[in-house]
Design an enzyme around this catalytic site. Structure first.
Site, short mmCIF file in Angstrom:
data_model
loop_
_atom_site.label_atom_id
_atom_site.label_comp_id
_atom_site.label_asym_id
_atom_site.label_seq_id
_atom_site.Cartn_x
_atom_site.Cartn_y
_atom_site.Cartn_z
CG HIS A 170 -21.40 11.99 8.52
ND1 HIS A 170 -21.19 12.25 7.19
CD2 HIS A 170 -21.05 10.68 8.70
CE1 HIS A 170 -20.72 11.14 6.59
NE2 HIS A 170 -20.62 10.19 7.48
CD GLU A 215 -25.83 6.37 5.05
OE1 GLU A 215 -25.46 6.62 6.21
OE2 GLU A 215 -25.23 6.73 4.05
CD GLU A 252 -20.25 8.24 4.58
OE1 GLU A 252 -19.29 8.47 5.33
OE2 GLU A 252 -21.43 8.12 5.00
N GLY A 285 -19.83 0.65 11.38
CA GLY A 285 -19.17 1.25 12.53
C GLY A 285 -20.11 2.11 13.35
CB ALA A 286 -20.94 4.90 14.24
CG MET A 287 -26.78 5.87 10.89
SD MET A 287 -26.16 6.03 9.20
CE MET A 287 -27.00 7.52 8.71
CD GLU A 288 -24.15 9.68 8.46
OE1 GLU A 288 -23.65 8.63 8.90
OE2 GLU A 288 -24.25 9.91 7.24
CG ASN A 289 -29.19 7.80 12.96
OD1 ASN A 289 -29.44 7.43 11.82
ND2 ASN A 289 -28.68 7.00 13.87
CD GLU A 327 -20.59 7.88 12.14
OE1 GLU A 327 -21.46 8.42 11.43
OE2 GLU A 327 -19.83 7.00 11.71
N1 TRP Z 1 -23.12 6.61 7.06
C1 TRP Z 1 -22.48 5.79 8.05
C2 TRP Z 1 -21.09 6.35 8.27
O1 TRP Z 1 -20.35 6.55 7.38
C3 TRP Z 1 -22.31 4.36 7.73
C4 TRP Z 1 -23.46 3.56 7.25
C5 TRP Z 1 -23.94 3.47 6.03
C6 TRP Z 1 -24.15 2.57 7.96
N2 TRP Z 1 -24.88 2.49 5.92
C7 TRP Z 1 -24.99 1.92 7.08
C8 TRP Z 1 -24.10 2.19 9.27
C9 TRP Z 1 -25.77 0.84 7.47
C10 TRP Z 1 -24.89 1.12 9.67
C11 TRP Z 1 -25.70 0.45 8.76
O2 TRP Z 1 -20.71 6.64 9.35
ZN ZN Z 2 -19.73 8.36 7.16
#
Ligand code: TRP
Ligand code: ZN
Length: 888
Positions: free
Chosen positions: A306, A126, A325, A266-270, A303
């Site tokens: 999401h 993302e 978001e 912070g983190a990513m919701e893969n 996450e």
């Molecule tokens: N979608 C993620 C969240 O809200 C955050 C996110 C967006 C992100 N772009 C990113 C995380 C790039 C790491 C790098 O939790």
């Molecule tokens: Zn998010």
């Protein structure tokens, strides 16, 4: 990096559906840090909703090795490679593309795409990172099913993970092994992830409410398994909460969280494979503070949530980012509040949200990067992961709940999923679901998505003692923002209560209102520029409590008298407004004191603080019927940043001196009470991060910080003892911070702290951060800290800990009169940009409010901005931020 001179602006109005839809994606990775080979087979078909027959793929920083269409290799003349788009014109209705590319993960310092962190492979896709892995229609409205084959050296990368389910694994000979993963759900490319690493996991089988069993895993580096319990517990709580509150079940048989030390956010919701900044996973009492624990709970929840709000239903295009978001932040806020469970605990979380909005979102909305919750244009989408899209977006979602009620909100959510599961949709679709499920006309509400800026609501009141009517006249306006000169009225829910002279809530009768009989809070719906709301049967002139629970993200203007504020501060049944009354009392005085300091050339000689205010503070401090967490919030003075936002011309040094004077005066006047509360709020025994214990620690440590503004020997000793005897990081770091801020000799303690935690990266981040934010630390001291062997620009957490905490959390030093810190800012925006544009652009935002300072400072800030803007090689990320800052 920018190749042509002027970056392109992308507009929401230019959206067109994709020409081709993708059914399946088969990816093969031969992982090698220097030279990774990616094979990609995409099965696509023409989209009936598009007239175009051109296949458009995106690719960046990758080398195209081979391209085949329906089995036939394409010659360079049969496709067009233009910048980062690859176009195949007049393609057949059904197309199977086979693409082979090369990339070099170890060279990738941007942490977007496939990269190496501490010898392990991770991805971050993302918003537009997938195109740095392979050529693909890298846009969220193209959803497909993915199968992924990973191959890597087994000794170096024993763990191979991707989205969905593991369907096969084995040996390849020559020391390499493989794993094949299949994700049963279609998803946009930004949710793709892989991890190839030497990691270990805490795992658990967990039974869903339906009885189905799932496997939960938290993956970390060896040596960190003593810090995964809280993340695992938070994950289980999140799963349970989403079942109970929204009827949403985990749709996979396996859910993984992986921690990585180098991460931009912070983190990513893969899907099924959340990747986290270590900061939001690793915790034990020795290394993590109460705030860290709360952050882990919130981000794990965020996450996880999401999975439905973002993944199952995703965004049509990136302008709709707040669809996922804003909604998901609202969900994580509600989760955290529900986990505390008590009304006062809930209120404390709400007050924290208000503080974030005022500290960060209101300034953003009043500055050069101001944008609507659903932006109309952008240059670089990464610059729009903002407090406006996230936190204001969450406020917008919260307002639906305020307008239609909790049950109505649930109905709206149910309809949203019924209509849109598996789709990529717009913010408007969410609004329509809320409206339709509740039979409400929410057309005007759309302006919360389209108009930027913080609305200002002005209230006037009048009481008619004969007719026993009390009128509240509300009017609204919204300042102009970039590209939006005139604003139309918003649909604003304003929750109101009326207090009697004895401080009790009056039962309300709103003329024309539909509220329950005997209600003590009603929601007024302000939809016009000005409206009169009449309360009947009001026997005495009441004190109005307006905007209870902060029912809308607005600035409320009302000419409260000091007596009214004191009345609210001691009696309001709405904790948010009770806190707010205290903030108003403090702010009035802080602004006056700041003006006096400025007039006296920076000196605090002769300043006075009235006994009335001090007595009000004393009353809250010593009121044992109040939650300690609430008392702490009620006693914290508005931050220097928030004070600055109230001034026409900001004088950071005068603000600092005035606020310090106020803190010192309160500290001296309430010395015995502060000491008594310090001792009364100890938390002996084993550490627990629960809200009550954390609240006690917060209040106790606030008492300590007041006592340490101008400490005597006994107070210094208290801080030193707390540092030495602390059984947890909350108390230990609070003691150290109080010593650093007092100006007393903290050197030996800083050294001891460093030695104790040398091998805990997240604690060393704190060590840098607390020094960077101390008002005694100037830019020279920051430069000296940069020479420390533990400092590096390459790790975002470390760069943020020192640089961002100085430029963003130490205003009186950042705005030093000689402008030296602005030069420092420019130097590191440029240096960071060469390494990691996303991080650099966040630092660049630190100069957003430059026009609000005195002319001498303004000139120096402008020069620093121009220095950055004038660089030949600048990322689009940084270029957009500095260009907008300099624009008129
Ligand atoms: N979608 C993620 C969240 O809200 C955050 C996110 C967006 C992100 N772009 C990113 C995380 C790039 C790491 C790098 O939790
Ligand atoms: Zn998010």
């Amino acid at each position: 990096m920018r190749t042509d001179s002027s970056p392109q602006t992308i507009f929401r109005k230019d959206y067109t559906p994709p020409a081709y839809l993708v059914d399946t994606v088969e990816l093969g990775f031969d992982l090698d840090p220097d030279r990774t080979v990616v094979a990609n087979r995409i099965t696509m078909r023409q989209n009936p909703a598009s007239k175009s027959r051109d296949i458009v793929l995106h690719g960046e920083e990758i080398e195209l090795v081979a391209l085949r269409l329906n089995g036939k290799t394409l010659a360079p003349t049969e496709y067009h490679l233009n910048g980062s788009t690859l176009t195949i014109r007049k393609a057949p209705a059904k197309a199977v593309l086979e693409i082979e590319t090369l990339c070099a993960p170890v060279q990738n310092t941007s942490l977007s795409g496939l990269y190496v962190s501490n010898g392990n492979f991770f991805t971050q896709c993302e918003a537009e990172g997938f195109r740095r892995i392979t050529y693909f229609p890298d846009r969220p409205d193209v959803m497909a099913k993915y199968t992924v084959m990973l191959r890597a050296d087994k000794a170096a990368y024993p763990v191979l993970l991707s989205n969905g389910n593991l369907i096969e694994e084995g040996e390849l000979g020559d020391g390499r092994h493989y794993a094949k993963w299949e994700d049963p759900f279609k998803k946009p490319s930004y949710l793709f992830a892989l991890v190839a690493a030497r990691l270990v996991c805490q795992e658990e089988r967990y039974t869903l409410q339906s009885g189905r069993e799932v496997l939960l895993q938290v993956w970390v580096e060896e040596g960190n398994l003593d810090k995964t319990d809280y993340a695992m517990q938070s994950l289980k709580n999140s799963i349970r909460w989403d079942e109970e509150r929204f009827g949403l079940e985990l749709d996979l048989d396996r859910f993984m969280i992986v921690a990585v030390g180098d991460f931009n956010m912070g983190a990513m919701e893969n899907k099924g494979l959340n990747i986290f900044n270590t900061k939001f996973v690793l915790a034990n009492p020795r290394v993590a503070t109460d705030i860290d624990y709360a952050g882990i709970e919130a981000v794990v929840g965020h996450e996880y949530f999401h999975n439905w709000t973002g993944n199952r239903v995703t965004c049509r295009d990136w302008f709709q980012l707040s669809l996922k978001e804003g909604l998901t932040v609202f969900r994580d806020q509600e989760f955290s509040a529900d986990m505390i469970g008590t009304d006062s605990g809930r209120a404390v979380t709400r007050i924290d949200q208000v503080r974030t909005l005022r500290q960060a979102q209101f300034p953003e909305d009043a500055g050069p990067m101001s944008h609507p919750v659903r932006p109309d244009s952008f240059v670089e989408i990464n610059n729009f992961y903002t407090v406006t899209v996230y936190e204001k977006g969450a406020e917008v979602v919260r307002m639906y709940q305020t307008l239609v009620g909790r049950d109505g909100f649930r109905k709206g959510m149910d309809l949203y999923f019924k209509r849109h599961d598996g789709q990529a949709v717009e913010c408007d679709d969410f609004r329509a679901a809320m409206a339709d499920a509740n039979g409400r006309d929410l057309r005007q509400f759309e302006r919360w998505y389209s108009q930027a800026g913080t609305p200002i609501v002005t209230a006037r009141t009048r009481y008619d003692a004969v007719k026993r009517n009390f009128d509240i006249i509300l009017s609204q306006r919204c300042p102009a923002s970039a590209g939006q000169a005139d604003k139309l009225p918003f649909h604003i829910p304003v929750a109101v209560g009326l207090l009697s002279a004895s401080g009790k809530d009056l039962p309300l009768t709103l003329e024309g209102g539909k509220h329950a009989k005997g209600a003590t809070t009603v929601v007024l719906e302000l939809t016009e520029q000005e409206q009169i709301f009449r309360f009947r049967h009001v026997d005495e002139r009441p004190t109005p409590s307006i905007l209870r629970d902060f029912s809308a993200p607005v600035i409320l203007e009302y000419d409260y008298t000091d007596d009214e504020l004191l009345h609210l501060f001691s009696h309001d049944s709405d904790p948010v407004n009770r806190w707010e009354a205290g903030q108003r009392l403090a702010m009035e005085r802080l602004l006056k004191l700041t003006a006096q300091v400025a007039a006296a050339g920076g000196s605090d000689a002769g300043l006075k603080l009235d006994a009335t205010f001090i007595n009000a503070q004393r009353a809250v401090l010593t009121d044992d019927t109040l939650d300690p967490a609430f008392r702490e919030l009620a006693l914290i003075l508005p931050s220097e940043i928030i004070i600055a936002e109230q001034m026409d011309v900001v004088d950071p040094q005068a603000i600092h001196v005035a606020r310090q004077f106020m803190r010192r005066t309160i500290g001296a006047a309430l010395k015995s009470e502060l000491l008594a509360q310090y001792h009364a709020n100890q938390t002996p025994g084993a550490y627990s991060p629960d809200a009550l214990s954390a609240g006690k620690r917060a209040l106790k440590n606030l008492c300590l910080s007041y006592l340490m503004v101008a400490p005597d020997m006994a107070e210094l000793k208290l801080a030193q003892q707390q540092f030495e005897k602390a059984g947890n990081m909350t108390d230990r770091s609070a003691a150290l911070v109080s010593m650093i801020h007092s100006g007393a000799e903290a050197g030996p303690y800083l050294k001891a702290f460093y030695q104790d935690f040398e091998h805990e990266a997240l604690v060393i981040d704190k060590w840098f951060a607390m020094q960077a934010a101390a008002p005694t630390t100037n830019v020279a001291a920051v430069r000296k800290l940069m020479q420390h062997p533990a400092f590096t620009l390459k790790n975002p957490n470390r760069a943020r800990s020192l640089i961002f905490n100085f430029t963003g959390a130490n205003p009186s030093q950042f705005h030093a009169a000689d402008g030296s810190a602005y030069e420092f800012w420019a130097e590191f925006v440029i240096k960071l940009d060469a390494i990691n544009p996303q991080v650099a652009a966040r630092l660049a935002r630190g100069m957003d409010r430059w026009r609000r300072y005195a002319p001498a400072l303004q000139a120096k800030m402008k020069k620093a901005l121009e220095k950055v803007a004038g660089r030949a090689k600048l990322s689009n990320d940084v270029l957009e931020v500095v260009t907008k800052a300099l624009a008129n």
